[in-house]
Design an enzyme around this catalytic site. Structure first.
Site, PDB file in Angstrom:
ATOM      1  N   VAL A   1      -2.502   1.050  -1.005  1.00 29.60           N
ATOM      2  CA  VAL A   1      -1.400   0.756  -1.994  1.00 29.60           C
ATOM      3  C   VAL A   1      -0.455   1.791  -2.084  1.00 29.60           C
ATOM      4  O   VAL A   1      -0.837   2.819  -2.325  1.00 29.60           O
ATOM      5  CB  VAL A   1      -2.261   0.692  -3.299  1.00 29.60           C
ATOM      6  CG1 VAL A   1      -1.267   0.093  -4.235  1.00 29.60           C
ATOM      7  CG2 VAL A   1      -3.519  -0.550  -3.217  1.00 29.60           C
ATOM      8  N   CYS A   2       0.735   1.564  -2.033  1.00 27.09           N
ATOM      9  CA  CYS A   2       2.077   2.333  -2.305  1.00 27.09           C
ATOM     10  C   CYS A   2       2.104   3.459  -1.229  1.00 27.09           C
ATOM     11  O   CYS A   2       1.896   3.175   0.144  1.00 27.09           O
ATOM     12  CB  CYS A   2       2.041   2.881  -3.658  1.00 27.09           C
ATOM     13  SG  CYS A   2       3.491   3.836  -4.190  1.00 27.09           S
ATOM     14  N   SER A   3       2.085   4.831  -1.550  1.00 25.95           N
ATOM     15  CA  SER A   3       2.103   5.790  -0.548  1.00 25.95           C
ATOM     16  C   SER A   3       0.896   6.059   0.094  1.00 25.95           C
ATOM     17  O   SER A   3       0.482   6.834   0.997  1.00 25.95           O
ATOM     18  CB  SER A   3       2.409   7.111  -1.360  1.00 25.95           C
ATOM     19  OG  SER A   3       1.445   7.347  -2.316  1.00 25.95           O
TER      20      SER A   3
END
Length: 319
Positions: free
Chosen positions: A107-109
């Site tokens: 998720v995300c970074s």
């Protein structure tokens, strides 16, 4: 079947992204007829794990908890997850997860952690739009698609920022446990039940989910009339707009074109009918507005990666 889910907590973890995983997979909703996942949080060094907020987490499980997981989730963490060295045992555990046929989700970074493990090489992937260029530069063998909400490629699922993590989690639930389960969880979370990964990350004016909003009324009308061959002019007339204004505002509100949105909704309806009924593919094609089994097959393969017959067979085998 998806049963065992583990989220990895690295120092500086973002609480919201971890919370997404906990909300989808960590809540026991078996009393409502939903599966109860064996959910845990693990970390390379069990004990106190700082977040990027004002509190820490007490995490008793180590990385050995990943060995039997059907899904390993790597939420976003602070910059060290994108810059500094990561524990070799974590990277190996992520590689082992994919090699034995389970899934990993970032998720995300968190995508940078998968990149360090070599799991993005040769695979399509995404991350938050702010980090997409950096991800592509750091892992040149990755096929970064910066506008996507989420991408799945060969057991590796990558989600964009924050809310797209919900979409990615529900995508996995839908693939493994079916539309009814995913839709019920979405209703409990008060989020849209399905957004295709190909929708744009950035929506200029998010749609207010109120019955009084003219666009929402048109979306509801379209969902109720998927079997009809509705034109842009008819959509615009229903929304009391000119066709040009309607097309522009539709994309602003939904992140996609009216045509692509309608196809997505028809594929979703066909998917639910394949899961829950014994209707023939031809009958499902008619009921969902595709007109013919061949047209349904074309769009279903493009969006779900399997033919309707293969999807029904795989879903029933999994069930």
């Amino acid at each position: 079947m998806l049963k065992n889910v583990v989220a990895v907590a690295l120092p500086g973890i973002h609480p919201f992204e971890l919370g997404v995983a906990c909300e989808v997979f960590g809540m026991d909703r078996s009393e409502h007829g939903l599966p109860a996942y064996d959910f845990a949080v693990a970390t390379p060094k069990p004990g106190r794990v700082p977040t990027n907020g004002v509190f820490g987490l007490d995490v008793p499980d180590g990385l050995d908890r990943l060995a039997d997981a059907d899904l390993v989730i790597v939420p976003a963490a602070s910059d060290h997850a994108r810059n500094g060295p990561l524990p070799a045992e974590l990277l190996q555990a992520l590689r082992d997860t994919v090699e034995r046929g389970a899934r990993v989700l970032s998720v995300c970074s968190g995508a940078f952690v998968l990149g360090e493990a070599g799991l993005l090489d040769g695979r399509r992937c995404t991350t938050h739009w702010m980090y997409a260029e950096r991800l592509a530069h750091r892992y040149p063998d990755a096929i970064v698609e910066p506008d996507m909400l989420y991408v799945e490629d060969s057991g590796v699922v990558t989600g964009a920022g924050t809310a797209a993590g919900i979409d990615a989690c529900l995508h996995i639930v839908r693939r493994e446990n079916g539309s009814r389960v995913a839709n019920t969880i979405a209703r409990r979370m008060v989020v849209p039940p399905h957004r295709d990964g190909g929708q744009a990350q950035y929506i200029a004016r998010p749609l207010a989910h109120t019955e009084t909003h003219p666009m929402q009324g048109t979306l509801d009308w379209l969902r109720a009339n998927l079997h009809d061959d509705v034109t842009i002019d008819q959509m615009a007339a229903h929304a009391h707009m000119s066709p040009r204004t309607f097309a522009r505002r539709f994309q602003q509100h939904t992140g996609t074109t009216p045509y692509e949105w309608l196809i997505g909704q028809r594929v979703l309806a066909a998917q639910e009918l394949l899961e829950e009924t014994a209707l023939t593919v031809e009958a499902i094609a008619t009921r969902t507005g595709f007109g013919s089994a061949a047209t349904l097959r074309h769009h279903f393969v493009r969006r779900r990666g399997a033919t309707p017959h293969a999807y029904r067979r795989l879903f029933r085998d999994a069930a």
